[in-house]
Scaffold this motif. Structure first.
Motif, PDB file in Angstrom:
ATOM      1  N   LEU A 297       1.783  30.526 -23.285  1.00  0.00           N
ATOM      2  CA  LEU A 297       2.326  30.784 -24.519  1.00  0.00           C
ATOM      3  C   LEU A 297       2.864  31.953 -24.222  1.00  0.00           C
ATOM      4  O   LEU A 297       2.849  32.939 -23.545  1.00  0.00           O
ATOM      5  N   GLN A 298       4.048  32.024 -25.089  1.00  0.00           N
ATOM      6  CA  GLN A 298       5.419  32.318 -25.660  1.00  0.00           C
ATOM      7  C   GLN A 298       5.102  33.191 -27.189  1.00  0.00           C
ATOM      8  O   GLN A 298       4.683  32.344 -28.057  1.00  0.00           O
ATOM      9  N   CYS A 299       4.914  34.462 -26.691  1.00  0.00           N
ATOM     10  CA  CYS A 299       5.155  35.317 -28.084  1.00  0.00           C
ATOM     11  C   CYS A 299       5.388  36.522 -28.617  1.00  0.00           C
ATOM     12  O   CYS A 299       4.827  37.283 -28.811  1.00  0.00           O
ATOM     13  N   ALA A 300       6.796  36.422 -28.154  1.00  0.00           N
ATOM     14  CA  ALA A 300       7.481  37.832 -28.187  1.00  0.00           C
ATOM     15  C   ALA A 300       7.467  38.503 -29.400  1.00  0.00           C
ATOM     16  O   ALA A 300       6.680  37.513 -30.866  1.00  0.00           O
ATOM     17  N   ALA A 301       7.467  39.737 -29.588  1.00  0.00           N
ATOM     18  CA  ALA A 301       7.275  40.442 -30.939  1.00  0.00           C
ATOM     19  C   ALA A 301       8.784  40.901 -31.422  1.00  0.00           C
ATOM     20  O   ALA A 301      10.014  41.860 -31.005  1.00  0.00           O
ATOM     21  N   SER A 302       9.034  40.859 -32.558  1.00  0.00           N
ATOM     22  CA  SER A 302      10.006  41.945 -33.284  1.00  0.00           C
ATOM     23  C   SER A 302       9.814  43.381 -33.887  1.00  0.00           C
ATOM     24  O   SER A 302       8.517  44.016 -33.964  1.00  0.00           O
TER      25      SER A 302
ATOM     26  N   MET B 100      12.388  46.156 -38.327  1.00  0.00           N
ATOM     27  CA  MET B 100      11.543  45.077 -37.957  1.00  0.00           C
ATOM     28  C   MET B 100      12.202  43.596 -38.856  1.00  0.00           C
ATOM     29  O   MET B 100      12.047  42.696 -37.861  1.00  0.00           O
ATOM     30  N   TYR B 101      12.382  43.536 -39.999  1.00  0.00           N
ATOM     31  CA  TYR B 101      12.690  42.591 -40.268  1.00  0.00           C
ATOM     32  C   TYR B 101      14.385  41.948 -40.096  1.00  0.00           C
ATOM     33  O   TYR B 101      14.901  40.786 -40.096  1.00  0.00           O
ATOM     34  N   ARG B 102      14.929  43.194 -39.985  1.00  0.00           N
ATOM     35  CA  ARG B 102      17.046  43.053 -39.367  1.00  0.00           C
ATOM     36  C   ARG B 102      16.278  42.320 -37.785  1.00  0.00           C
ATOM     37  O   ARG B 102      16.872  41.673 -37.926  1.00  0.00           O
ATOM     38  N   ALA B 103      15.635  43.001 -37.230  1.00  0.00           N
ATOM     39  CA  ALA B 103      15.234  42.592 -36.395  1.00  0.00           C
ATOM     40  C   ALA B 103      14.409  40.883 -35.893  1.00  0.00           C
ATOM     41  O   ALA B 103      15.176  40.187 -35.003  1.00  0.00           O
ATOM     42  N   LYS B 104      14.347  40.825 -36.534  1.00  0.00           N
ATOM     43  CA  LYS B 104      13.533  39.004 -36.974  1.00  0.00           C
ATOM     44  C   LYS B 104      14.422  38.381 -37.173  1.00  0.00           C
ATOM     45  O   LYS B 104      14.399  37.235 -36.646  1.00  0.00           O
ATOM     46  N   ASP B 105      15.310  39.194 -38.317  1.00  0.00           N
ATOM     47  CA  ASP B 105      16.356  38.028 -38.961  1.00  0.00           C
ATOM     48  C   ASP B 105      17.538  37.808 -37.509  1.00  0.00           C
ATOM     49  O   ASP B 105      17.432  36.508 -37.638  1.00  0.00           O
ATOM     50  N   ARG B 106      17.514  38.721 -36.922  1.00  0.00           N
ATOM     51  CA  ARG B 106      18.419  38.174 -35.779  1.00  0.00           C
ATOM     52  C   ARG B 106      17.896  36.863 -34.903  1.00  0.00           C
ATOM     53  O   ARG B 106      18.067  36.649 -34.838  1.00  0.00           O
ATOM     54  N   CYS B 107      16.191  36.891 -34.583  1.00  0.00           N
ATOM     55  CA  CYS B 107      16.115  36.074 -34.388  1.00  0.00           C
ATOM     56  C   CYS B 107      15.689  34.562 -34.257  1.00  0.00           C
ATOM     57  O   CYS B 107      15.853  33.619 -33.765  1.00  0.00           O
TER      58      CYS B 107
ATOM     59  N   GLY C 222      14.233  41.310 -24.797  1.00  0.00           N
ATOM     60  CA  GLY C 222      14.863  42.080 -24.219  1.00  0.00           C
ATOM     61  C   GLY C 222      14.573  43.043 -25.594  1.00  0.00           C
ATOM     62  O   GLY C 222      14.531  43.058 -26.060  1.00  0.00           O
ATOM     63  N   GLU C 223      15.843  43.825 -25.021  1.00  0.00           N
ATOM     64  CA  GLU C 223      16.866  44.737 -25.723  1.00  0.00           C
ATOM     65  C   GLU C 223      17.178  44.297 -27.805  1.00  0.00           C
ATOM     66  O   GLU C 223      16.423  45.342 -28.771  1.00  0.00           O
ATOM     67  N   ASN C 224      17.240  42.711 -27.702  1.00  0.00           N
ATOM     68  CA  ASN C 224      17.278  42.392 -28.872  1.00  0.00           C
ATOM     69  C   ASN C 224      16.103  42.144 -29.692  1.00  0.00           C
ATOM     70  O   ASN C 224      16.736  41.870 -31.441  1.00  0.00           O
ATOM     71  N   LEU C 225      15.091  42.401 -29.468  1.00  0.00           N
ATOM     72  CA  LEU C 225      13.467  42.391 -30.155  1.00  0.00           C
ATOM     73  C   LEU C 225      13.069  43.506 -30.719  1.00  0.00           C
ATOM     74  O   LEU C 225      12.646  44.059 -31.750  1.00  0.00           O
ATOM     75  N   LEU C 226      14.495  44.188 -30.766  1.00  0.00           N
ATOM     76  CA  LEU C 226      14.253  46.217 -31.200  1.00  0.00           C
ATOM     77  C   LEU C 226      15.023  46.740 -31.630  1.00  0.00           C
ATOM     78  O   LEU C 226      16.617  46.460 -31.724  1.00  0.00           O
ATOM     79  N   GLU C 227      14.510  46.448 -33.354  1.00  0.00           N
ATOM     80  CA  GLU C 227      15.439  47.212 -33.810  1.00  0.00           C
ATOM     81  C   GLU C 227      15.134  48.735 -35.028  1.00  0.00           C
ATOM     82  O   GLU C 227      14.580  49.142 -35.373  1.00  0.00           O
ATOM     83  N   LYS C 228      16.497  49.752 -34.743  1.00  0.00           N
ATOM     84  CA  LYS C 228      15.739  51.405 -35.517  1.00  0.00           C
ATOM     85  C   LYS C 228      16.568  51.356 -36.789  1.00  0.00           C
ATOM     86  O   LYS C 228      17.770  50.689 -36.691  1.00  0.00           O
ATOM     87  N   ALA C 229      16.011  52.222 -37.291  1.00  0.00           N
ATOM     88  CA  ALA C 229      15.771  52.386 -38.552  1.00  0.00           C
ATOM     89  C   ALA C 229      17.080  53.017 -38.344  1.00  0.00           C
ATOM     90  O   ALA C 229      17.796  54.165 -37.600  1.00  0.00           O
TER      91      ALA C 229
END
Length: 650
Positions: A598-603, A627-634, A642-649
């Motif tokens: 299974l694939q289950c990446a994380a924001s 985190m919600y901004r990263a999730k919205d991008r996904c 990769g790094e697109n799953l990470l969002e900084k405040a």
């Protein structure tokens, strides 16, 4: 040298002796009867000096001075004698009574000094036909006959009767001195009575001459018989009725008094025992009596009937170098006490056995004086459990300062905390209050939690140690259950907030850190498609990846569902960024669960401390928004990682 001059010299010398003796007795103050008898001698000295002045006077003015002094003596002696004799019988005369009694004598003195103006005390002339001054007038005045004379004899008679009637207030061997004192009053009283009734010469006042003759006798009564050292006792009601035997002896160990109980104990009457050596009453069968006399230390003796007697001695204190002393032997029947003490000793032995076998540690402390005059607590008893708890030998626990015991008990705690425990203990014992505190003892690698209870026990201090190690373990287990997520083993929301808040509060003012908010993107679809069992295993694997990707000091929690949070303390922005990227990569790896891959990446949202917020609530809010901004991008991209799953405040 004529007769008047010789008598005057003798009277002056006698007056001086009476005065010196009276002043010395007044100065003693502490001896029984010294003050009133001293005043009595001073008044007599005035009376005697008045007689000398009468004999030597050549003018009416000088004779009047002597005559006034004569009446000062005759007026005051009865009142002073009354006060003196009452004190010997153990009764004090109230000051108010003394003042009332002095009203008539004071009036007599004033009337005598001014008699020429009114002739109330005696009628003139004051001299005979040969020109000699009359010490006793031809006729007494109305005040003298009707007031002064009856009052003086009545007061003096009451004083004598008081002394005789209450002679039992003095122990029998010393009553002789009081009877001699009564006898010594007869001669001056007889001379005064004869003088007042008109017997003898009327140009020589012979009462002062009688006082001069009595001076050696009075001095002998004071110095030889030491009547001022008699201590009045309620002889019949106290001494004789005491339940304990009492024997009074003098400096030569001769008996001078026994009470009724002592008579029964020795099978001898007081009259037969008086003046007898003590050895006659207590022979070789009672060496304890003579040992207590020699050493002054109380002794215990057994009678022929098997009774136990406690013997002690006390001195009859005197305050004069010439004073005779004595001792009082007191015998107390302590048979019942001895029996009770025997039972107590048995009980104490049983109690000590129980204490030694107690599961709780017990130590008793006692205050002892130090060399610098202070005091400190030292242990006087420690049971086996106390020694076992503190990892010491039971004998080594005795006679140690309390501070050492506290230090030993807190050896598993930080120095500051251990010092605070010692301070609280010292404060509690100084105030005499109870202290109940938990301490940690560590010996080698083994640790033990102890509940230390300190409380005053009379003049001592008792310390009890209760082993609460198992209770502490259960407490930690219960706390872990209450604050941990049962599925993944990381902290739940409550546990994370508590631990993270404490960590932030304890951080230095210039500390840095980060908070990561993690959300598993496809978890809901996987859980719905493959079931809760697969979903739970995925969450467990994800939590393990969190632990491996982060440091052991980082705090990880699961607020709920597919969300995780992690507090990363003491890192700057670069380190936090590297940790977050490593975590992103770890969570992107496939999850092999059974036959499923299974694939289950994380924001992930990243908030920095204190840049983005300086409180846990603020960090959670900023990281959650990131985190919600990263999730919205996904959601808007089908292939993102990769790094697109990470969002900084921001």
């Amino acid at each position: 040298m004529n007769l008047y001059v010789v008598l005057s010299v003798l009277l002056i010398f006698s007056a001086a002796c009476y005065l010196m003796l009276g002043v010395r007795l007044i100065a003693i103050k502490r001896e029984m009867g010294s003050m009133p008898i001293g005043v009595l001698f001073v008044v007599i000295s005035i009376w005697v000096m008045g007689g000398a002045i009468e004999l030597l006077s050549s003018t009416f003015a000088v004779f009047t001075i002597g005559r006034t002094a004569h009446f000062i003596g005759s007026a005051l002696v009865p009142v002073v004698a009354y006060v003196c004799f009452r004190e010997y019988t153990g009764s004090e005369t109230p000051l108010r009574t003394v003042i009332i009694m002095l009203v008539i004598p004071t009036a007599s003195i004033m009337l005598a000094a001014t008699n020429t103006q009114h002739e109330i005390m005696w009628f003139l002339p004051i001299a005979n036909e040969a020109g000699e001054f009359l010490t006793r007038p031809n006729r007494w005045g109305p005040w003298f006959l009707l007031v002064h004379l009856p009052y003086s004899y009545a007061v003096f008679g009451a004083a004598m009767l008081t002394l005789i009637a209450h002679s039992s207030a003095v122990v029998q061997a010393q009553r002789r001195g009081l009877f001699l004192l009564v006898a010594a009053c007869i001669a001056p009283l007889t001379a005064t009575l004869a003088y007042d009734m008109g017997f003898g010469s009327n140009t020589i006042s012979y009462v002062p001459i009688v006082f001069t003759a009595m001076l050696p006798i009075y001095a002998w009564l004071i110095l030889g018989e030491q009547i001022i050292e008699f201590t009045p006792l309620a002889y019949e009601t106290v001494f004789q009725n005491m339940q304990d035997p009492v024997v009074v002896i003098d400096d030569n160990c001769r008996v001078i008094g026994l009470n009724h109980t002592a008579e029964s104990m020795l099978s001898i009457s007081e009259s037969d025992a008086l003046r007898e050596p003590l050895e006659k009453l207590f022979g070789d069968d009672s060496p304890e009596v003579f040992e207590v006399l020699e050493t002054g230390r109380p002794q215990k003796m057994m009678t022929t009937t098997g009774r136990f007697l406690h013997v002690q001695v006390s001195d009859i204190a005197t305050h004069r170098s010439l004073g005779r002393g004595g001792k009082v032997l007191m015998f107390r029947d302590v048979s019942d006490v001895e029996k009770a003490q025997s039972e107590v000793r048995k009980s104490e032995k049983l109690l000590r056995t129980l204490i030694n076998h107690s599961v709780n540690g017990i130590i008793r402390f006692r205050w002892v004086l130090t060399e610098d005059g202070g005091r400190k607590l030292r242990s006087i008893f420690a049971n086996t459990a106390a020694a076992r708890f503190l990892g010491a030998d039971a004998d080594d626990m005795v006679d140690r300062p309390a501070s050492e015991i506290i230090i030993l008990a807190t050896c598993g705690m930080d120095d500051d905390i251990a010092a605070d425990v010692l301070r609280k203990f010292e404060d509690a014992v100084s105030k005499g209050i109870r202290l109940d505190i938990e301490v940690r003892h560590r010996r080698n690698s083994a640790g033990r939690w102890l509940r230390m209870i300190c409380e005053p026990m009379g003049d001592d201090v008792a310390m009890t140690f209760v082993d609460i190690t198992d209770g502490k373990a259960k407490e930690r287990k219960m706390e872990s259950i209450a604050t941990s997520d049962p599925l993944t083993g990381v902290l739940n929301r409550r546990g994370f907030e508590r631990k993270a808040s404490r960590r932030l509060a304890e951080s230095a003012d210039d500390a840095t850190g980060a908070l990561l908010f993690i959300d598993l993107n496809d978890f809901k679809q996987i859980n719905d498609k493959y079931g809760h069992e697969i979903g739970d295993q995925l969450l467990t694997i994800a939590s393990e990846r969190l632990r491996k990707s982060l440091r052991s000091c980082d705090i990880i929690g699961r607020p709920g569902g597919d969300e995780f949070v992690a507090l990363v303390p003491d890192v700057d922005a670069d380190v936090a960024d590297k940790l977050a990227k490593r975590l992103t990569s770890a969570l992107e790896e496939p999850y092999l669960i059974g036959r499923e891959k299974l694939q289950c990446a994380a924001s992930i949202g990243l908030a920095l401390y204190p840049k983005n917020a300086n409180t846990l609530t603020g960090l959670l809010r900023e990281a959650d928004q990131a985190m919600y901004r990263a999730k919205d991008r996904c959601r808007r991209a089908s292939d993102i990682g990769g790094e697109n799953l990470l969002e900084k405040a921001v």
